[in-house]
Motif scaffolding. Structure first.
Motif, short mmCIF file in Angstrom:
data_model
loop_
_atom_site.label_atom_id
_atom_site.label_comp_id
_atom_site.label_asym_id
_atom_site.label_seq_id
_atom_site.Cartn_x
_atom_site.Cartn_y
_atom_site.Cartn_z
N GLY A 1 0.89 -1.46 0.09
CA GLY A 1 -0.57 -0.26 0.20
C GLY A 1 1.44 1.25 0.02
N SER B 1 -3.76 -2.90 3.14
CA SER B 1 -2.86 -1.83 2.00
C SER B 1 -3.55 -0.03 2.04
N SER C 1 5.71 -5.29 -4.79
CA SER C 1 5.94 -3.91 -3.82
C SER C 1 7.46 -2.87 -4.34
#
Length: 526
Positions: A258, A385, A508
């Motif tokens: 996130g 997230s 990520s």
């Protein structure tokens, strides 16, 4: 002397009840706060810590009390819960300082504050001179000096009564004075620590007012864990063993994902306050996980008798009422800690706790519904997230409109479908209790094939969201180990979890590298 020892033994042997203990301690601390504010003349603003309404002072005293209890337990070899009981009875001694200051000043009182030392050399001098110096800011009030002296004499006398050893008595006095002094120069300790790790800290009155709360909360967590371990190391180890760190890592990775979606509009510099908040939230989240596990284990005790025989309740090493107390305490600590980090942090943590409650317990007990129950886990992953996205945003909660909601579909649907693999190890227990999971309905062999398809679709889904050639090159490398361990005859959930988490973490890093020219991988992923 003998009579006093009998009285102390009676106090120590009284049953430790966390609720009763907490209310009694709260009363003592609230009286101290009232007297201190009357003495300091600050009204109910509680000094320079205004909006925290004395929270700083409460945590400070609790941390000091836990520290002294640990010292007494270690030196006297008396169980920690017994020394906590003794200190609770004697703890009203903290009313002495403001009372003496009010009397000594003929009702005017004296302002109580930290000892504001500026260097290690100065702190050593003040320490040697029993918290006295030539400067007002580094001199304790007469009330505080007398109070500390009484506390130290009481500790030394208690240790001598219990050990009949004068050397241990003097050692306990010295260590206790050192602990009290370190807490008395807490601003200097905080400033020195963050300077050492090269993290900027706002040490102004308002800045330290906030920072002190969060940094003390971190110390409180560490002391609380130490006390729990000391009170029952066997139960502590079982709780830690049952904490399911891979599930925590999953949500931590989702939080990081996130954050990566936020770039480049993120907080480029992490200061002491933000770092302390982050650590507090991590501990708050772990306590929320403990609560969710306790609730789930109580509901699933019949399933665990078949599938998870190492769980604390199944092994019978902890009473169910004690287990519920641990769960309730964990929830309360998690809720209050997160609330002081800001309402939206509290909101996301409560959403996590309540979602798992609905997942595990009646009347809804969503885990009984195939597929849909795991969509709830997907929804929780989406909310975590979003939490990471907002936490590091320069715009705070206003950044919610900038969250890329195509990723919401990935978390809710794709992650939710992939999450069905967590039911594979519980298939026999679920059968016995008539929980209709995918492995129960289809059998292990077919369900593994279906879940394998879910992983292929899920990994492909996020690859198209990122839409960079490197992601498609890495797709088979990410999938193969997950599918291998998923379909292995000797199935072990942890290996599927590990490679799944590594894949999300890698994604990520790639997303961050796409959005941030400061990434060392920026040129590679473009």
């Amino acid at each position: 002397m003998k009579l006093l020892n009998q009285i102390l033994n009676q106090i120590e042997s009284s049953k430790f009840n966390l609720r009763d203990y907490s209310f009694s301690l709260a009363f003592i601390l609230f009286v101290r706060l009232l007297l201190e504010n009357l003495s300091s003349g600050t009204g109910f603003e509680f000094g320079s810590f205004g909006k925290y309404m004395g929270l700083h002072s409460v945590i400070w005293f609790i941390c000091l009390k836990l520290s002294l209890a640990l010292v007494l337990s270690i030196i006297t070899k008396i169980p920690i819960l017994k020394t906590l009981n003794t200190l609770l009875i004697l703890f009203p001694v903290i009313w002495i300082a403001p009372s003496i200051d009010i009397i000594n000043s003929q009702g005017l009182g004296n302002h109580m504050t930290y000892l504001h030392v500026q260097s290690l050399e100065e702190s050593i001098q003040v320490f040697i001179r029993f918290m006295q110096s030539d400067h007002k800011l580094t001199t304790a009030t007469i009330g505080l000096t007398i109070e500390v002296a009484i506390i130290l004499l009481g500790i030394g006398f208690y240790v001598f009564l219990k050990t009949k050893n004068i050397i241990k008595s003097f050692i306990s006095i010295f260590i206790s004075y050192l602990i009290i002094f370190l807490f008395a120069i807490y601003p200097f300790m905080v400033d020195s620590f963050f300077a050492l790790i090269q993290v900027p800290a706002d040490m102004s009155s308002e800045g330290f007012g906030q920072l002190s709360v969060f940094s003390l909360l971190v110390i409180f967590y560490l002391l609380l864990i130490t006390v729990f371990y000391g009170s029952n190391s066997k139960q502590f180890k079982l709780i830690i063993k049952d904490i399911r760190p891979l599930r925590i890592l999953h949500y931590l990775t989702v939080f990081i994902l996130g954050v990566s979606l936020l770039f480049p509009r993120y907080r480029a510099e992490i200061d002491a306050l933000l770092l302390s908040k982050l650590i507090v939230l991590f501990f708050s989240f772990v306590f929320a996980v403990v609560y969710a596990i306790v609730v789930n284990n109580i509901e699933d005790i019949e399933i665990d008798k078949v599938s998870n025989k190492e769980r604390p309740l199944v092994k019978g090493v902890i009473e169910i009422n004690k287990y519920k107390e641990i769960g309730t305490s964990s929830f309360i600590i998690s809720a209050f800690s997160s609330l002081f980090c800001g309402f939206y942090n509290f909101y996301f943590l409560m959403l996590f706790s309540l979602a798992y409650y609905v997942y595990s317990t009646n009347p809804i007990k969503l885990k009984r519904v195939p597929i849909l129950s795991k969509m709830l886990i997907g929804f929780i992953s989406f909310s975590v997230s979003l939490w990471g996205f907002l936490f590091f945003s320069t715009d705070g909660v206003d950044a919610i409109s900038r969250y890329p909601y195509e990723y919401a579909l990935f978390f809710i649907v794709s992650v939710g479908l992939m999450a069905n693999f967590i039911d594979l190890k519980d298939v026999e227990g679920d059968k016995k209790t008539n929980i209709k999971t995918l492995p129960v309905i289809l059998g292990l062999k077919k369900s593994k094939r279906i879940i394998s398809l879910f992983f292929i679709l899920g990994f492909t889904h996020i690859s198209f969201l990122v839409n960079k050639p490197i992601v498609f090159y890495l797709l088979p490398i990410s999938l193969i180990p997950v599918l291998y361990f998923l379909n292995k005859t000797n199935y072990q959930e942890k290996y599927v979890f590990i490679f799944y988490i590594l894949s999300l973490l890698g994604m990520s890093i790639i997303i961050w590298s796409i959005n941030s020219p400061f990434s060392p991988f920026f040129d590679i992923v473009q």
